[in-house]
Design a protein around this motif. Structure first.
Motif, PDB file in Angstrom:
ATOM      1  N   VAL A  26      22.051   0.319   6.007  1.00  0.00           N
ATOM      2  CA  VAL A  26      22.390  -0.824   5.161  1.00  0.00           C
ATOM      3  C   VAL A  26      21.877  -0.602   3.740  1.00  0.00           C
ATOM      4  CG1 VAL A  26      21.961  -3.286   4.779  1.00  0.00           C
ATOM      5  CG2 VAL A  26      22.612  -2.471   7.043  1.00  0.00           C
ATOM      6  N   THR A  27      20.633  -0.147   3.591  1.00  0.00           N
ATOM      7  CA  THR A  27      20.104   0.078   2.245  1.00  0.00           C
ATOM      8  C   THR A  27      20.763   1.279   1.575  1.00  0.00           C
ATOM      9  OG1 THR A  27      18.220   1.360   3.082  1.00  0.00           O
ATOM     10  CG2 THR A  27      17.875  -1.000   2.724  1.00  0.00           C
ATOM     11  N   ALA A  28      21.322   2.174   2.360  1.00  0.00           N
ATOM     12  CA  ALA A  28      22.014   3.336   1.794  1.00  0.00           C
ATOM     13  C   ALA A  28      23.391   2.964   1.232  1.00  0.00           C
ATOM     14  CB  ALA A  28      22.142   4.439   2.842  1.00  0.00           C
ATOM     15  N   PHE A  38      10.348  -0.444   2.280  1.00  0.00           N
ATOM     16  CA  PHE A  38       9.149  -0.352   3.114  1.00  0.00           C
ATOM     17  C   PHE A  38       8.855  -1.689   3.793  1.00  0.00           C
ATOM     18  CE2 PHE A  38       7.692   2.960  -0.208  1.00  0.00           C
ATOM     19  CZ  PHE A  38       8.436   3.945   0.408  1.00  0.00           C
ATOM     20  N   ALA A  39       9.089  -2.785   3.084  1.00  0.00           N
ATOM     21  CA  ALA A  39       8.891  -4.107   3.678  1.00  0.00           C
ATOM     22  C   ALA A  39       9.899  -4.333   4.812  1.00  0.00           C
ATOM     23  CB  ALA A  39       9.029  -5.191   2.612  1.00  0.00           C
ATOM     24  N   ALA A  40      11.128  -3.872   4.617  1.00  0.00           N
ATOM     25  CA  ALA A  40      12.136  -4.005   5.686  1.00  0.00           C
ATOM     26  C   ALA A  40      11.715  -3.201   6.914  1.00  0.00           C
ATOM     27  CB  ALA A  40      13.503  -3.543   5.178  1.00  0.00           C
ATOM     28  N   GLY A  53      10.929   1.677  -7.780  1.00  0.00           N
ATOM     29  CA  GLY A  53       9.713   1.101  -7.195  1.00  0.00           C
ATOM     30  C   GLY A  53       9.986  -0.195  -6.461  1.00  0.00           C
ATOM     31  N   ILE A  54      10.777  -1.066  -7.076  1.00  0.00           N
ATOM     32  CA  ILE A  54      11.132  -2.332  -6.420  1.00  0.00           C
ATOM     33  C   ILE A  54      11.952  -2.063  -5.165  1.00  0.00           C
ATOM     34  CG2 ILE A  54      12.487  -4.456  -6.672  1.00  0.00           C
ATOM     35  CD1 ILE A  54      11.707  -4.355  -9.701  1.00  0.00           C
ATOM     36  N   GLY A  55      12.927  -1.158  -5.275  1.00  0.00           N
ATOM     37  CA  GLY A  55      13.754  -0.816  -4.109  1.00  0.00           C
ATOM     38  C   GLY A  55      12.936  -0.195  -2.997  1.00  0.00           C
ATOM     39  N   GLY A  56      12.029   0.710  -3.364  1.00  0.00           N
ATOM     40  CA  GLY A  56      11.160   1.327  -2.359  1.00  0.00           C
ATOM     41  C   GLY A  56      10.293   0.299  -1.668  1.00  0.00           C
ATOM     42  N   LEU A  57       9.730  -0.618  -2.449  1.00  0.00           N
ATOM     43  CA  LEU A  57       8.894  -1.675  -1.872  1.00  0.00           C
ATOM     44  C   LEU A  57       9.709  -2.529  -0.898  1.00  0.00           C
ATOM     45  CD1 LEU A  57       6.180  -3.147  -1.807  1.00  0.00           C
ATOM     46  CD2 LEU A  57       6.938  -4.454  -3.794  1.00  0.00           C
ATOM     47  N   THR A  84       0.836  -1.205   0.000  1.00  0.00           N
ATOM     48  CA  THR A  84       0.000   0.000   0.000  1.00  0.00           C
ATOM     49  C   THR A  84       0.867   1.248   0.000  1.00  0.00           C
ATOM     50  OG1 THR A  84      -1.763  -1.156   1.190  1.00  0.00           O
ATOM     51  CG2 THR A  84      -1.807   1.259   1.251  1.00  0.00           C
ATOM     52  N   LEU A  85       1.914   1.224   0.777  1.00  0.00           N
ATOM     53  CA  LEU A  85       2.830   2.362   0.844  1.00  0.00           C
ATOM     54  C   LEU A  85       3.470   2.611  -0.529  1.00  0.00           C
ATOM     55  CD1 LEU A  85       4.105   4.509   2.608  1.00  0.00           C
ATOM     56  CD2 LEU A  85       5.707   2.803   3.448  1.00  0.00           C
ATOM     57  N   GLN A  86       3.870   1.545  -1.206  1.00  0.00           N
ATOM     58  CA  GLN A  86       4.463   1.710  -2.535  1.00  0.00           C
ATOM     59  C   GLN A  86       3.414   2.184  -3.535  1.00  0.00           C
ATOM     60  OE1 GLN A  86       7.694   1.672  -3.193  1.00  0.00           O
ATOM     61  NE2 GLN A  86       7.196   2.378  -5.235  1.00  0.00           N
TER      62      GLN A  86
END
Length: 144
Positions: free
Chosen positions: A104-106, A89-91, A82-86, A40-42
């Motif tokens: 870590v994602t940075a 957000f899941a993390a 979009g995939i990275g954002g999803l 939903t956030l994505q």
């Protein structure tokens, strides 16, 4: 380049705006992930882009680009973002530590550098390679 010289460049100030914006973006993402799912956030994310995209389109008098390579890479950029954002957000939704997840994602510039060397044939200096090794070590240490 000296600090004083960097302060006079456009790229420096664009980079500062990016850092501030993305810092806020990650916090909003973490807060939102407490109440809504990553999917939903994505889904909502592009609606947040509209206040930026619509004025840009108006400023160009609705003139679109003609380069198919540029358009294709732009769309690919959106898909990967979009995939990275999803995934981000899941993390966040897992309840993990925001500071650790964000740090870590940075580390994605490590991938960017490798791809730039392989695909764009860019070269790195010894100090830049050393910096990458320190970044990789920081990734391992920070994720513990």
């Amino acid at each position: 380049m000296s600090v004083a010289a960097a302060l006079r460049t456009k790229w420096f100030w664009y980079s500062m705006l990016c850092i501030i914006s993305w810092g806020g973006w990650t916090i909003f993402g973490k807060i939102a992930s407490r109440d809504i799912s990553a999917t939903t956030l994505q889904f909502l994310f592009p609606f947040g882009c509209l206040p930026v995209a619509v004025p840009l389109l108006f400023s160009r008098h609705f003139k679109l680009e003609k380069s198919w390579q540029g358009i294709s890479c732009g769309i690919g950029n959106g898909v990967l973002a979009g995939i990275g954002g999803l995934a981000l957000f899941a993390a966040y939704r897992t309840g993990g530590n925001t500071a650790v997840i964000t740090t870590v994602t940075a580390m994605y510039p490590l991938v960017t550098v490798v791809l730039a060397v392989l695909l764009l044939r860019e070269r790195l200096t010894f100090l830049q390679i050393l910096g990458l090794l320190f970044a990789a070590a920081a990734f391992v240490i920070f994720s513990m």
